[in-house]
Design an enzyme around this catalytic site. Sequence first.
Site, mmCIF file in Angstrom:
data_model
loop_
_atom_site.group_PDB
_atom_site.id
_atom_site.type_symbol
_atom_site.label_atom_id
_atom_site.label_comp_id
_atom_site.label_asym_id
_atom_site.label_seq_id
_atom_site.Cartn_x
_atom_site.Cartn_y
_atom_site.Cartn_z
ATOM 1 C CD1 TRP A 178 -2.536 3.178 -4.427
ATOM 2 C CD2 TRP A 178 -1.999 1.862 -6.130
ATOM 3 N NE1 TRP A 178 -3.398 3.478 -5.465
ATOM 4 C CE2 TRP A 178 -3.091 2.685 -6.529
ATOM 5 C CE3 TRP A 178 -1.492 0.939 -7.051
ATOM 6 C CZ2 TRP A 178 -3.670 2.601 -7.791
ATOM 7 C CZ3 TRP A 178 -2.075 0.875 -8.320
ATOM 8 C CH2 TRP A 178 -3.147 1.695 -8.671
ATOM 9 C CD GLU B 125 -2.859 -0.988 -0.125
ATOM 10 O OE1 GLU B 125 -3.395 0.100 -0.393
ATOM 11 O OE2 GLU B 125 -2.963 -2.002 -0.848
ATOM 12 C CD1 TRP C 251 -11.320 10.030 -6.961
ATOM 13 C CD2 TRP C 251 -13.073 9.234 -8.097
ATOM 14 N NE1 TRP C 251 -12.402 10.029 -6.113
ATOM 15 C CE2 TRP C 251 -13.492 9.554 -6.776
ATOM 16 C CE3 TRP C 251 -14.005 8.726 -8.985
ATOM 17 C CZ2 TRP C 251 -14.806 9.373 -6.346
ATOM 18 C CZ3 TRP C 251 -15.320 8.540 -8.558
ATOM 19 C CH2 TRP C 251 -15.709 8.859 -7.249
ATOM 20 C CD1 TRP D 64 -17.225 11.964 -19.322
ATOM 21 C CD2 TRP D 64 -17.912 10.269 -18.043
ATOM 22 N NE1 TRP D 64 -16.111 11.226 -18.990
ATOM 23 C CE2 TRP D 64 -16.510 10.172 -18.198
ATOM 24 C CE3 TRP D 64 -18.570 9.293 -17.283
ATOM 25 C CZ2 TRP D 64 -15.748 9.167 -17.613
ATOM 26 C CZ3 TRP D 64 -17.813 8.281 -16.694
ATOM 27 C CH2 TRP D 64 -16.433 8.227 -16.855
ATOM 28 C CD1 TRP E 138 -12.853 10.292 -15.275
ATOM 29 C CD2 TRP E 138 -11.622 11.299 -13.720
ATOM 30 N NE1 TRP E 138 -11.824 10.945 -15.922
ATOM 31 C CE2 TRP E 138 -11.049 11.560 -14.993
ATOM 32 C CE3 TRP E 138 -10.999 11.822 -12.592
ATOM 33 C CZ2 TRP E 138 -9.895 12.336 -15.150
ATOM 34 C CZ3 TRP E 138 -9.841 12.591 -12.743
ATOM 35 C CH2 TRP E 138 -9.304 12.845 -14.014
ATOM 36 C CG ASN F 46 -8.597 1.714 -0.501
ATOM 37 O OD1 ASN F 46 -8.559 2.790 -1.067
ATOM 38 N ND2 ASN F 46 -8.159 0.600 -1.064
#
Length: 472
Positions: A274, A271, A378, A302, A355, A337
């Site tokens: 990341w 993590e 996102w 969209w 997004w 998360n």
Amino acid sequence: MTSPVLLWLHRELRLGDNRALLAAVASGQPVLPIFVLDDETPGAWRPGEASRWWLHHSLAALAADLARLGAPLLLRRGRIADILPSLVRETGASAIHAGQPVEPWARRVAAELPRLAGVPLVLHRTVTLFDPEALRSGAGTPYAVFTPFSKACLARGPAAPPLPAPAHILAPERVPPSDPLEAWGLLPGQPDWAGGLRGTWTPGEAGARQRLAGFLDHTMEAYATARDRPDMDGTSRLSPHLHFGEISADQLWHAARAAGDGPGQIAFIREILWREFSAHLLWHHPTLPETPLRPNFARMPWQTAPRALRAWQRGRTGLPIVDAGMRQLWQTGWMHNRVRMIVASLLVKHLMLPWQQGEAWFWDTLVDADLANNAASWQWVAGCGADAAPFFRIFNPVLQGRKFDPDGSYVRRFVPELARLPDRWIHEPWAAPADVLEAARLRPGITYPAPIVDLAAGRARALAAFASLSAT
């Protein structure tokens, strides 16, 4: 009178393992720490309301910590490119020490500062594990996939050992006037919406150390599996401390390594990497917060649906685990998360809303709102970012709820309207028999909203949109 050096604090609000602070102290000159609240520089992402609450308390804690070492914390509000050169002239400072910023707007400011201030700007690694320019693929290009990036990080060996805080800081004989922290208005007025934040968090370096100690003692061992369960206390909740630099990535890396090499430690370091990958992406793709990494997603059809967006923001979608997550966010400034992925998938895929709208809401409401993490995550969920394979992944909130909140305790905590429903129906209340709804005192569409989207139809629409991108 000896000229001072300025210490520009940006995202390293700590004394321990602060390379910029230690270098300033090592100069032998008086050190003047300064934090600038810059809401004016073009391109700057003004901190959201939850972040401003955290920032107030973090700065108050840092000021107290610095005072114990003999130094003031100077606060100024305005454009960094104006404030720091003016302060150099005012104090006769001979240099500026700072952490290397990752945000594109702050990098542009840092590039201009030596010319504007007329003194050297010495940048230090304070935010990331590695120099952002140091990691490249075998072809010499930035990484676009997490796994080879993480392997490259691990191949470099352990992160640098954390450095201790200085024992004393020599302060200038004359300290310029500082803005009062209260004058910045970072805290909410009326209504006071921050009660849940106060009850959940302790901003500041001491709070970060306490949170880390609790995680190592009680949570790390089970982290590999429990971190996916929002109904459990299975995560570190260190992300806001890490974002504001109250604790460093190096400190977390070495704390995890010292705790052993079990599955929990390995998952936690993954993590951390990341987060490093997100910073890597932002460093090499400065438009990441605004523009899809995959250019064909600029043609995504969209929708415009302000009422659906509002329902999502307020946790009134009629989909229990989504509503629980959005209400947890509103109440505490944080969301688990796993649930972040679920609520994001609903917004951009089932509802087909951009997004960027979800990114903006998270930016305003998260205490750990981090430009790199927020944008990269996102884009990953939307399918338009790095490593987003399969990009057409669509989370089903009912199935996700049953898997990761099997007895519904997470939903019941944040969506009390559903508290009396049996476990079987807690994630799909609209399908419950009439007698079950009556016993639970639940009236669909009245005491709790009906789903704002048909999940099967929403999924089909999203897959058709993805297919249209592939066909053009």
